[in-house]
Write a protein that holds these residues in place. Sequence first.
Motif, PDB file in Angstrom:
ATOM      1  N   ILE C 242      -3.566  53.711  44.970  1.00  0.00           N
ATOM      2  CA  ILE C 242      -4.589  52.689  44.763  1.00  0.00           C
ATOM      3  C   ILE C 242      -5.827  53.101  45.549  1.00  0.00           C
ATOM      4  O   ILE C 242      -5.777  53.969  46.411  1.00  0.00           O
ATOM      5  N   ARG C 243      -6.932  52.456  45.228  1.00  0.00           N
ATOM      6  CA  ARG C 243      -8.172  52.797  45.927  1.00  0.00           C
ATOM      7  C   ARG C 243      -8.321  51.927  47.167  1.00  0.00           C
ATOM      8  O   ARG C 243      -8.256  50.702  47.091  1.00  0.00           O
ATOM      9  N   THR C 244      -8.538  52.584  48.291  1.00  0.00           N
ATOM     10  CA  THR C 244      -8.763  51.868  49.543  1.00  0.00           C
ATOM     11  C   THR C 244      -9.983  52.467  50.220  1.00  0.00           C
ATOM     12  O   THR C 244     -10.659  53.327  49.663  1.00  0.00           O
ATOM     13  N   PHE C 245     -10.224  52.048  51.463  1.00  0.00           N
ATOM     14  CA  PHE C 245     -11.363  52.549  52.238  1.00  0.00           C
ATOM     15  C   PHE C 245     -11.120  53.950  52.789  1.00  0.00           C
ATOM     16  O   PHE C 245     -12.042  54.604  53.263  1.00  0.00           O
ATOM     17  N   GLU C 246      -9.866  54.411  52.781  1.00  0.00           N
ATOM     18  CA  GLU C 246      -9.561  55.721  53.368  1.00  0.00           C
ATOM     19  C   GLU C 246     -10.178  56.822  52.518  1.00  0.00           C
ATOM     20  O   GLU C 246     -10.070  56.777  51.286  1.00  0.00           O
ATOM     21  N   THR C 247     -10.801  57.792  53.158  1.00  0.00           N
ATOM     22  CA  THR C 247     -11.471  58.846  52.395  1.00  0.00           C
ATOM     23  C   THR C 247     -10.800  60.206  52.531  1.00  0.00           C
ATOM     24  O   THR C 247     -11.190  61.142  51.860  1.00  0.00           O
ATOM     25  N   THR C 249      -7.752  60.974  51.722  1.00  0.00           N
ATOM     26  CA  THR C 249      -6.990  61.227  50.500  1.00  0.00           C
ATOM     27  C   THR C 249      -7.792  60.625  49.332  1.00  0.00           C
ATOM     28  O   THR C 249      -8.588  59.709  49.533  1.00  0.00           O
ATOM     29  N   THR C 252      -4.720  56.029  47.935  1.00  0.00           N
ATOM     30  CA  THR C 252      -3.672  55.727  48.897  1.00  0.00           C
ATOM     31  C   THR C 252      -2.401  55.449  48.112  1.00  0.00           C
ATOM     32  O   THR C 252      -2.302  54.434  47.411  1.00  0.00           O
ATOM     33  N   ASP C 254       0.831  54.012  47.295  1.00  0.00           N
ATOM     34  CA  ASP C 254       1.495  52.816  47.823  1.00  0.00           C
ATOM     35  C   ASP C 254       2.985  52.914  47.504  1.00  0.00           C
ATOM     36  O   ASP C 254       3.472  52.353  46.524  1.00  0.00           O
ATOM     37  N   LEU C 255       3.721  53.631  48.365  1.00  0.00           N
ATOM     38  CA  LEU C 255       5.142  53.850  48.079  1.00  0.00           C
ATOM     39  C   LEU C 255       5.950  52.564  48.166  1.00  0.00           C
ATOM     40  O   LEU C 255       7.046  52.486  47.607  1.00  0.00           O
TER      41      LEU C 255
END
Lengths: 339, 339, 339, 339
Positions: C242-247, C249, C252, C254-255
């Motif tokens: 999914i798309r998150t704020f982390e850049t 990767t 993200t 979501d296991l």
Amino acid sequence: MIIVFKSNITRKKEEAVLKEIKRLGYRPHIMRGVARTVVGAIGDELTHKSLEALATQFPDAVESVMPVQKRFKLVSREAHPANSTIAVRGTVIGGRKVQVMAGPCSVENEKQLLATAHAVRAAGATVLRGGAFKPRTSPYEFQGLGEKGLKLLAKARKETGLAVITELLSEDHAELVAEYADIIQIGARNSQNFQLLIAAAKTGKPILLKRGLAMRIEEWLLSGEYVLSNGNPGLMFCERGIRTFETCTRNTLDLSAVPIIKKESHCPVVVDPSQGSGRADLVIAMCKGAVAMGADALLIEVHPNPAEALSDGAQQLSLKGFAELMVELKPFIAAAGRE
Amino acid sequence: MIIVFKSNITRKKEEAVLKEIKRLGYRPHIMRGVARTVVGAIGDELTHKSLEALATQFPDAVESVMPVQKRFKLVSREAHPANSTIAVRGTVIGGRKVQVMAGPCSVENEKQLLATAHAVRAAGATVLRGGAFKPRTSPYEFQGLGEKGLKLLAKARKETGLAVITELLSEDHAELVAEYADIIQIGARNSQNFQLLIAAAKTGKPILLKRGLAMRIEEWLLSGEYVLSNGNPGLMFCERGIRTFETCTRNTLDLSAVPIIKKESHCPVVVDPSQGSGRADLVIAMCKGAVAMGADALLIEVHPNPAEALSDGAQQLSLKGFAELMVELKPFIAAAGRE
Amino acid sequence: MIIVFKSNITRKKEEAVLKEIKRLGYRPHIMRGVARTVVGAIGDELTHKSLEALATQFPDAVESVMPVQKRFKLVSREAHPANSTIAVRGTVIGGRKVQVMAGPCSVENEKQLLATAHAVRAAGATVLRGGAFKPRTSPYEFQGLGEKGLKLLAKARKETGLAVITELLSEDHAELVAEYADIIQIGARNSQNFQLLIAAAKTGKPILLKRGLAMRIEEWLLSGEYVLSNGNPGLMFCERGIRTFETCTRNTLDLSAVPIIKKESHCPVVVDPSQGSGRADLVIAMCKGAVAMGADALLIEVHPNPAEALSDGAQQLSLKGFAELMVELKPFIAAAGRE
Amino acid sequence: MIIVFKSNITRKKEEAVLKEIKRLGYRPHIMRGVARTVVGAIGDELTHKSLEALATQFPDAVESVMPVQKRFKLVSREAHPANSTIAVRGTVIGGRKVQVMAGPCSVENEKQLLATAHAVRAAGATVLRGGAFKPRTSPYEFQGLGEKGLKLLAKARKETGLAVITELLSEDHAELVAEYADIIQIGARNSQNFQLLIAAAKTGKPILLKRGLAMRIEEWLLSGEYVLSNGNPGLMFCERGIRTFETCTRNTLDLSAVPIIKKESHCPVVVDPSQGSGRADLVIAMCKGAVAMGADALLIEVHPNPAEALSDGAQQLSLKGFAELMVELKPFIAAAGRE
């Protein structure tokens, strides 16, 4: 609390859950619906134990548990229907006038601060902002001048008559900062640092509480509750952007927070478009939007020479840029029925 | 630093920017590409001023500014190619054995803590977790037993031989907590409370640094840098979920952080599946995934009666659930080539 | 539906709301709690009108409206308690064996595809993936070979015996793609393109439905409901980040979605670690985690020369890298009690 | 492209990378900095192969690869410095006048639509919105009247003179929808359904492109590029909120997108506060903010009886609420120097 049972639950399992609900001090009230049976657990959610563990305790019986009461009290409009106002050195925040708090991200030296203070005052600001203690992502970045910065802020106040807002980073500095500041700022990174909130509240100074990067509005109101429940009525909320997936702004300024906070709470709302965007070229548009949506005050970063700034140069306005902003804002302040 | 010019820039504007780059202590190096001209500004980004304000200062000339150096040093694998290990009371974290830290969310009373400590030790845990000071979203929720809780943790350690990890919330308690704890936990809400990080680092005790709810991995590494640069080599990172739009878990556990941190840093990596999911029914699957992906340790909430817990009941395992987890984990620990 | 009244509501306003609830076909059931009055509106939420507009219609009376029924039916475990399995050319997905689907991001030419197909088969894959129609963020990027790509996939199937999965982008191509593919993939960008879902379902081919970038698990299940309610039982869900704020990767992964979908639904769950991370160096760790957490199959991008790839080179494994992965995965598959 | 080498790279490895860069058609340009060596790869990034796979291909040598060119062309201000305007039935979007598009979420029946159309026209709207084909999260929800709805829209246009905007869901309906609509809306869920974008573009009708729930502004501009590069100049962007962790609004309206799109692109910008908030009580404040920040048009959901609406009742204004909004907006439109 509302407890939703699974669709295939047996009466025996139902009774076990109902017994537990009673044991925890609630009175269960059963409603048999078409597809689900639902239990209303009657009791004060703020004083009783949460029932949320029921879903874990009875995994075969309980599908979900939903609270029905709002968790905040003192900050809510229910508790205080009229708008709160906060007065500092003759400046009233939360009243008819939209106040502008402006100044450098960091206090760097006397010349920089005084030049900024005089310029923002001339352009119409009533509060001077400036960081003496700076929270920095990296330990290798400029951490602020500390007490020396506070003294410079006091000097600028004396020269200009502007009230002073500055950030508190450490419980141990609460008294020191309160000695110099008219308003204490709690930054986004410390928005759930409850010990700091309590220490700040206890100084009796008005508190500007920034929204955390990942803070839901309900959590923000609850952090504010820490201020009011520690005997300090002078709370204002400051929207400064939340963290999202968007990368072309530093944060995503959530202007919808302005009307929502005004609806849920009596406390004044401030908007910080500098942190909110991280881009000086967007600050003017953000300020117009904030005023149009009901903000009581703006918090704006201004620097005599943004390119020389020791922190956050990319988002600070120049003195000239700030003066232009103040002129451009006027029709929007009037349109909002404010001064 | 890399500076990208706008496509239609004049030579005169170019020269103004180059002059400024030199004035700030960098040596500019021009590359004229097909569609864009790019400048490499040669100089140490960690000791020189940032050039990011150039885009604001020269809005007609500069399109973007990109740093090329990594901002973290001491936590990086470049600085320390081998894995770090941390030894507490004979337990080595970051070595061949996957360690399990388990215990209640909050220390509530002697009976609850001792029952949990004995049970988790019997099941194979080597570190006892338990909160004495609790950060709570609402001021009306249980805030922890404080020093009394620390004393109970010490008593449990004495009885079981387990090392103790507990959270530090306030700089003022750093010495007190260090007196009782073997490992100091810095929680997600305080992950950028740099004053607290420094105070914790200075106690000399190993630090478990949880990831903040909206923290990028680079920022997390930089918060860790505050620990190492304050003279404390005993740092471990703990992934505990980030905040996303998904609502069916409390947080989104970002297990990819495990291999990324192992690649970028020499410090041990711990995973907290209890906070990471907020749901006891997902904890076992999360633990298996964490071990498979290279976690050095797990931090798990366990309570003799989760439904009675004073905090976070929905995510705590029962004693029996924990014992089952430890059995189910074994083949995955073996598959990962660990003990 | 549960309707929560405001705390200060008058009896008269209460009655107006109750009247409206009845008019909309529900039977209201009042519970007077300590701090709030709550109404259970009894009726089938799936066939009756939603009551969510009550909060708008009666702003002074209604604080919130909460549904209690789950909105998905056919995909739910309640509807079908046992695991579903999907058989394609002798390969069973959702059974005891963890299946591996591998191949290039895009089908580029015969040599590339056949080399990959033979290599992944030799290493243990049972399904060949490859994009013939490619959704690309920019119109200037390679859009796939189209039907020519489908023919190459069919040729590779003939040579290797591997089943074929490929993406469907357009309703107009549903029959064409179904002619060549054994499994039809619906990509993340089309996860709520309901017309495409219906067209794909109607071909009767098994459908692999990727999770959208901003899709909550409930919405994903509801998109799956479009497949089953259009008469196609062969649905599998594919987590791909999914798309998150982390850049650091691309997405993200979501296991936690794996155990959640297994709990809520009977359909098989696939994990795509290539899209999930965007980084080939993380794929192995991601695969281990996915298997440990219960994935029924993996979908992995493999290319004979990733640096030459016409799309997504950074996330594709080399043939050698894939063979190593398959060896490294074995102990984790065994630990999970799978084959 | 900028390629950053790892700090400890050998000359031999450097040469291997440089050779590969040349083979891919770029001219490498080396800059040896203080802490890192950086290579500028000179060549047109839009026509050459991407170098992003270098980091995978040379994991020991390459730390990161950064593009320097913007990926969008035709939508950019560089390509078309003046504002574009779009004229439909005498209404100009993107000009001096702020246009208001209003109408029900779904077309439900003749009475509902005509009542709304007359009322919004009387209050000052110039475009009638109304969904005939509805994308619904669940297959069990109302899916729209289809062609019957389009005919009702045409009838309302004939009676009121309002232009008509309606959503296109399926390539197969492109011609049908274009026959009735003056503006074709592409919804958030289809914002990267490139086949639909192409089909819509080819009708020649103006296109309103909503932002996807997880869409970065750059990706949105690139989706717009699909419209312009397929020969249709009539593109407008519509901000309607992005998905974040906040739960008290349905989406987070990102008003900063307005000045950013106006800066990067020549195309008109529309704001949809109904979808953006999901709450009718926030629509007025959102509209004021949108106008203040430079929106060219507003898209607002209005229904004669929101509580009766077949979709999204909670966010639709009543006819009276809409008329009040139009009055309240006037001073903000004037403040923005618009009509």
